[in-house]
Scaffold this motif. Structure first.
Motif, mmCIF file in Angstrom:
data_model
loop_
_atom_site.group_PDB
_atom_site.id
_atom_site.type_symbol
_atom_site.label_atom_id
_atom_site.label_comp_id
_atom_site.label_asym_id
_atom_site.label_seq_id
_atom_site.Cartn_x
_atom_site.Cartn_y
_atom_site.Cartn_z
ATOM 1 N N ASP A 112 2.553 -19.585 -15.786
ATOM 2 C CA ASP A 112 2.104 -18.451 -16.599
ATOM 3 C C ASP A 112 0.764 -17.967 -16.048
ATOM 4 O OD1 ASP A 112 1.944 -16.536 -18.550
ATOM 5 O OD2 ASP A 112 1.253 -17.894 -20.127
ATOM 6 N N ALA A 113 0.790 -17.475 -14.826
ATOM 7 C CA ALA A 113 -0.442 -17.071 -14.144
ATOM 8 C C ALA A 113 -0.217 -15.719 -13.467
ATOM 9 C CB ALA A 113 -0.851 -18.152 -13.142
ATOM 10 N N ALA A 132 9.029 -20.376 -16.862
ATOM 11 C CA ALA A 132 8.175 -19.271 -16.407
ATOM 12 C C ALA A 132 8.071 -18.227 -17.498
ATOM 13 C CB ALA A 132 8.738 -18.649 -15.134
ATOM 14 N N HIS A 133 6.839 -17.765 -17.747
ATOM 15 C CA HIS A 133 6.575 -16.827 -18.837
ATOM 16 C C HIS A 133 6.507 -15.393 -18.322
ATOM 17 C CE1 HIS A 133 4.147 -15.573 -22.544
ATOM 18 N NE2 HIS A 133 5.308 -15.992 -22.971
ATOM 19 N N ASN A 134 6.763 -14.440 -19.223
ATOM 20 C CA ASN A 134 6.717 -13.000 -18.897
ATOM 21 C C ASN A 134 7.661 -12.652 -17.759
ATOM 22 O OD1 ASN A 134 3.256 -13.471 -19.361
ATOM 23 N ND2 ASN A 134 4.559 -12.444 -20.852
ATOM 24 N N VAL A 135 8.886 -13.151 -17.819
ATOM 25 C CA VAL A 135 9.796 -12.998 -16.680
ATOM 26 C C VAL A 135 10.255 -11.563 -16.461
ATOM 27 C CG1 VAL A 135 10.616 -15.366 -16.624
ATOM 28 C CG2 VAL A 135 11.705 -13.732 -18.168
ATOM 29 N N ASP A 136 10.080 -10.682 -17.456
ATOM 30 C CA ASP A 136 10.433 -9.284 -17.237
ATOM 31 C C ASP A 136 9.518 -8.623 -16.225
ATOM 32 O OD1 ASP A 136 8.341 -9.599 -19.056
ATOM 33 O OD2 ASP A 136 8.723 -7.657 -20.004
ATOM 34 N N MET A 137 8.398 -9.290 -15.889
ATOM 35 C CA MET A 137 7.432 -8.747 -14.941
ATOM 36 C C MET A 137 7.611 -9.305 -13.526
ATOM 37 S SD MET A 137 4.111 -9.075 -17.472
ATOM 38 C CE MET A 137 2.942 -8.446 -16.265
ATOM 39 N N VAL A 138 8.562 -10.215 -13.356
ATOM 40 C CA VAL A 138 8.699 -10.897 -12.057
ATOM 41 C C VAL A 138 10.160 -10.908 -11.602
ATOM 42 C CG1 VAL A 138 6.623 -12.323 -12.093
ATOM 43 C CG2 VAL A 138 8.630 -13.062 -13.364
ATOM 44 N N PRO A 139 10.707 -9.743 -11.232
ATOM 45 C CA PRO A 139 12.124 -9.675 -10.851
ATOM 46 C C PRO A 139 12.471 -10.529 -9.647
ATOM 47 C CG PRO A 139 10.968 -7.626 -10.308
ATOM 48 C CD PRO A 139 10.053 -8.428 -11.177
ATOM 49 N N ASP A 140 11.537 -10.697 -8.706
ATOM 50 C CA ASP A 140 11.838 -11.530 -7.544
ATOM 51 C C ASP A 140 12.014 -12.987 -7.950
ATOM 52 O OD1 ASP A 140 9.141 -11.640 -8.226
ATOM 53 O OD2 ASP A 140 8.463 -11.961 -6.162
ATOM 54 N N TYR A 141 11.218 -13.433 -8.915
ATOM 55 C CA TYR A 141 11.357 -14.799 -9.419
ATOM 56 C C TYR A 141 12.691 -14.961 -10.136
ATOM 57 C CZ TYR A 141 10.461 -19.073 -12.053
ATOM 58 O OH TYR A 141 10.558 -20.336 -12.583
ATOM 59 N N VAL A 142 13.033 -13.999 -10.972
ATOM 60 C CA VAL A 142 14.314 -14.052 -11.695
ATOM 61 C C VAL A 142 15.469 -14.124 -10.715
ATOM 62 C CG1 VAL A 142 15.870 -12.750 -13.195
ATOM 63 C CG2 VAL A 142 13.433 -12.893 -13.744
ATOM 64 N N ARG A 143 15.405 -13.319 -9.670
ATOM 65 C CA ARG A 143 16.453 -13.327 -8.658
ATOM 66 C C ARG A 143 16.546 -14.696 -7.990
ATOM 67 N NH1 ARG A 143 14.343 -9.810 -5.799
ATOM 68 N NH2 ARG A 143 15.037 -8.084 -7.134
ATOM 69 N N ALA A 144 15.413 -15.294 -7.711
ATOM 70 C CA ALA A 144 15.403 -16.582 -7.014
ATOM 71 C C ALA A 144 16.024 -17.696 -7.850
ATOM 72 C CB ALA A 144 13.971 -16.949 -6.619
#
Length: 207
Positions: free
Chosen positions: A145-146, A170-182
């Motif tokens: 969450d950073a 992982a927090h605030n995942v709507d802001m990190v599409p590359d992380y969601v994809r991974a």
């Protein structure tokens, strides 16, 4: 991609009043931690922290996997860390939490002391991208969450240390599409999303 929300039997929505009820302490130590969490909210000292709904989820998830070694990237003033500490009362574990801002780190230390959990928490000040490379041994639960553009770097550095059957949150995942994809395209991982609070990705490292 699975979305998890607070629903009742046959998918009926749980009443808002039921969801917002504060947790009830079972022990004196739980009462002490919850009192600090409540005081932080009332004094507006939860800067960049998770909502209460996510805090409850962090606690339940850690207890469910019996997490003894928890790593938190971005602790801010200690609010989410205290939710982990509620679980650690049951698992007998410890928390290592990273924060780059000295003022927030100092405030978090004070909150951990007030809650009586300072011996269970190691606060690491500095750039977590560098500091996490010093970690050794296995991790049961990792919480990110950073800085959002750093999520992929944190994932790549922490994932090899997470034990099979452990969790990466992982927090605030709507802001990190590359992380969601991974985390949704890796056969070694299984991910669901809890969207009642700020958006929490719950990723299991498959045994």
């Amino acid at each position: 991609m699975l979305l998890v929300s607070a629903t009742g039997v046959h998918g009926r929505e749980v009443g808002e009043s039921s969801r917002s009820n504060p947790p009830l302490p079972k022990t004196a130590q739980e009462r002490r931690i919850l009192a600090v969490l409540d005081a932080m909210i009332k004094s507006h000292q939860t800067y960049l922290s998770v909502p209460t709904e996510d805090g409850k989820a962090l606690r339940l998830l850690n207890e469910e996997v019996g997490g003894k070694r928890v790593i938190e990237i971005g602790k801010s003033t200690g609010y989410s860390g205290l939710w982990f500490c509620l679980a650690l009362q049951r698992t007998g574990g410890s928390l290592i939490t990273f924060e780059i801002d000295h003022t927030r780190a100092s405030t978090a230390r004070q909150h951990f002391k007030e809650a009586g959990v300072e011996t269970q928490v190691t606060v690491v000040e500095g750039d977590a991208h560098m500091e996490v490379t010093k970690l050794q041994g296995t991790i049961d639960v990792a919480f990110i969450d950073a800085d959002k553009d750093g999520y992929m770097d944190y994932l790549n550095k922490l994932l090899p240390l997470v034990r099979p059957g452990g969790l990466i949150l992982a927090h605030n995942v709507d802001m990190v599409p590359d992380y969601v994809r991974a985390v949704t395209t890796n056969a070694d991982l299984e991910t669901i999303f809890y969207m009642e609070g700020g958006g929490l990705a719950i990723t299991l490292k498959k045994p």
